[in-house]
Design an enzyme around this catalytic site. Structure first.
Site, PDB file in Angstrom:
ATOM      1  N   LYS A  45     -14.803  -0.176 -28.912  1.00 40.17           N
ATOM      2  CA  LYS A  45     -15.762  -1.243 -29.272  1.00 40.17           C
ATOM      3  C   LYS A  45     -16.506  -0.902 -30.565  1.00 40.17           C
ATOM      4  CE  LYS A  45     -18.447  -4.789 -29.245  1.00 40.17           C
ATOM      5  NZ  LYS A  45     -17.921  -5.934 -29.998  1.00 40.17           N
ATOM      6  N   ASN A  69     -15.189 -16.253 -30.453  1.00 35.75           N
ATOM      7  CA  ASN A  69     -16.243 -15.353 -29.987  1.00 35.75           C
ATOM      8  C   ASN A  69     -17.291 -15.200 -31.073  1.00 35.75           C
ATOM      9  OD1 ASN A  69     -16.786 -12.359 -30.960  1.00 35.75           O
ATOM     10  ND2 ASN A  69     -14.621 -12.816 -31.424  1.00 35.75           N
ATOM     11  N   GLY A  72     -21.336 -10.586 -31.836  1.00 32.33           N
ATOM     12  CA  GLY A  72     -22.400 -10.026 -32.684  1.00 32.33           C
ATOM     13  C   GLY A  72     -22.524  -8.523 -32.583  1.00 32.33           C
ATOM     14  N   LEU A  73     -21.372  -7.870 -32.402  1.00 33.73           N
ATOM     15  CA  LEU A  73     -21.308  -6.400 -32.426  1.00 33.73           C
ATOM     16  C   LEU A  73     -22.221  -5.749 -31.384  1.00 33.73           C
ATOM     17  CD1 LEU A  73     -21.198  -5.784 -36.296  1.00 33.73           C
ATOM     18  CD2 LEU A  73     -19.288  -5.675 -34.697  1.00 33.73           C
ATOM     19  N   ASN A 100     -13.708   2.276 -34.090  1.00 33.76           N
ATOM     20  CA  ASN A 100     -14.046   1.097 -34.889  1.00 33.76           C
ATOM     21  C   ASN A 100     -15.532   1.154 -35.233  1.00 33.76           C
ATOM     22  OD1 ASN A 100     -15.046  -1.829 -35.179  1.00 33.76           O
ATOM     23  ND2 ASN A 100     -12.831  -2.082 -35.318  1.00 33.76           N
ATOM     24  N   CYS A 131     -16.432  -8.516 -39.592  1.00 34.66           N
ATOM     25  CA  CYS A 131     -17.016  -9.243 -38.455  1.00 34.66           C
ATOM     26  C   CYS A 131     -17.664 -10.530 -38.961  1.00 34.66           C
ATOM     27  CB  CYS A 131     -18.048  -8.386 -37.733  1.00 34.66           C
ATOM     28  SG  CYS A 131     -18.880  -9.321 -36.430  1.00 34.66           S
ATOM     29  N   LYS A 166     -10.413  -2.591 -41.688  1.00 35.26           N
ATOM     30  CA  LYS A 166     -10.052  -3.843 -41.015  1.00 35.26           C
ATOM     31  C   LYS A 166     -10.548  -5.026 -41.832  1.00 35.26           C
ATOM     32  CE  LYS A 166      -9.453  -6.125 -36.667  1.00 35.26           C
ATOM     33  NZ  LYS A 166      -9.373  -5.963 -35.238  1.00 35.26           N
ATOM     34  N   ASN A 193      -8.696  -9.709 -38.801  1.00 31.90           N
ATOM     35  CA  ASN A 193      -9.771 -10.011 -37.864  1.00 31.90           C
ATOM     36  C   ASN A 193      -9.737 -11.526 -37.608  1.00 31.90           C
ATOM     37  OD1 ASN A 193     -12.160  -9.961 -36.307  1.00 31.90           O
ATOM     38  ND2 ASN A 193     -12.983  -8.284 -37.515  1.00 31.90           N
TER      39      ASN A 193
HETATM   40  C1  SIN Z   1     -18.222  -9.244 -32.627  1.00 34.03           C
HETATM   41  O1  SIN Z   1     -18.731  -8.310 -31.993  1.00 34.03           O
HETATM   42  O2  SIN Z   1     -18.905 -10.210 -33.032  1.00 34.03           O
HETATM   43  C2  SIN Z   1     -16.761  -9.265 -32.915  1.00 34.03           C
HETATM   44  C3  SIN Z   1     -16.389  -8.176 -33.838  1.00 34.03           C
HETATM   45  C4  SIN Z   1     -15.592  -8.619 -34.989  1.00 34.03           C
HETATM   46  O3  SIN Z   1     -15.118  -9.767 -35.043  1.00 34.03           O
HETATM   47  O4  SIN Z   1     -15.400  -7.819 -35.909  1.00 34.03           O
END
Ligand code: SIN
Length: 303
Positions: A45, A69, A72-73, A100, A131, A166, A193
């Site tokens: 994650k 989705n 938001g990390l 990551n 992201c 990425k 991504n």
């Molecule tokens: C997220 O946590 O918002 C997704 C991560 C990503 O798209 O890089």
């Protein structure tokens, strides 16, 4: 007898399958349902310097042939990852793992990579400059060749492990960004991504996602991913981790023909938590069907 083995930045993988970050937690959650050592590796994650609660809900929307989705990390922050998550990961996974990492400034990326660098199980860093769900970080680095290159250059100073970047598909020239990262010292490129998307609820007549937009992933984006992997393979010499809508053994082969040395599985893990072991089991049959003996030999075969 066919061979599923491949190699990523000098590290041999038993097979090319790598569950994508954000769809596989820290591995131990999936280890409750199958032995995750059957995987090539997995990308844990997305980890940031500080803990993050993520975006307000709703932050997931099902769509046709995919999902949006806007997580938001969300993550416990690098200190907690080292203290609480990595020991649990180590207890159920005995191969090199992909770390990551995300950030809101170059300094944050550097801080997090430096903290994780001494963890022996980390085989590669996957530096996420893509992201779409956070302001001021993530994708803003990945949409500029100069900004993406700066992250790579600075992160490379604090680790001797391979740095894979990425990239975001939400750009006009993916090749320029991949090349800038390679020139800055990146050891690999991971793409793609999610694509920025939106879904509107016909009853409320408003966007479903609280933050209005989010990252679209799933089988519908596979042709975009294949095209970008193909283009980047023609432009760089470093290995590519290909991902985007991969959901079957056939998709893995297609992604490798486009140029991927390893293949990430993302949204499909959320559709079917057994997706990865099922694909690994199915690969020899599909390889035989298409006359493939060694998966390694087909990398970039479509060129
Ligand atoms: C997220 O946590 O918002 C997704 C991560 C990503 O798209 O890089």
């Amino acid at each position: 007898m066919v061979s599923l083995k491949t190699e990523l930045c000098g590290i041999e993988l038993d097979n090319p399958l790598i569950p994508a970050s954000g769809t596989f937690g820290f591995g131990y959650e999936f280890a409750e349902i199958y032995d995750i050592n059957c995987l090539g590796s997995f990308s844990f994650k997305g980890t940031t310097k500080d803990p993050r609660f993520g975006n307000p809900t709703p932050r997931i929307a099902e769509c046709e042939r995919g999902m949006i989705n806007s997580v938001g990390l969300q993550n416990p922050g690098v200190e907690n990852v080292i203290k609480n998550e990595l020991p649990k990961l180590k207890a159920c996974f005995n191969k090199p793992v992909m770390a990551n990492v995300s950030g809101f400034s170059v300094e944050e990326y550097v801080y997090t990579v430096k903290m994780l660098d001494s963890e022996p199980q980390i085989g590669w860093f996957e530096v996420n400059v893509s992201c779409p769900n956070v302001h001021g970080g993530g994708m803003s680095f990945g949409t500029s060749p100069e900004a993406a290159a700066e992250v790579v250059r600075e992160v490379k100073k604090v680790t001797s492990k391979p740095v894979i970047v990425k990239l975001s598909p939400n750009v006009t020239d993916i090749v320029a960004i991949a090349k800038a990262c390679e020139d800055a010292g990146a050891d690999g490129i991971s793409l793609i991504n999610t694509l920025l998307g939106m879904k509107i609820d016909l009853k409320t007549k408003k966007p479903v996602i609280h933050n209005k937009m989010g990252g679209f992933s799933g089988p519908a984006i596979k042709p975009v991913a294949i095209r970008m992997v193909y283009q980047v393979y023609e432009a760089v010499k470093i290995p590519i981790v290909g991902g985007g809508g991969v959901a079957s053994a056939e998709d893995v082969i297609e992604m490798m023909l486009a140029g991927a040395s390893a293949v990430e599985i993302g949204a499909q893990n959320l559709v079917d938590p057994y997706a990865c072991p099922k694909i690994i089991e199915d690969l020899p049959r599909v390889m035989e069907k298409y006359g493939i003996k060694n998966l390694k030999d087909i990398i970039g075969g479509a060129h």
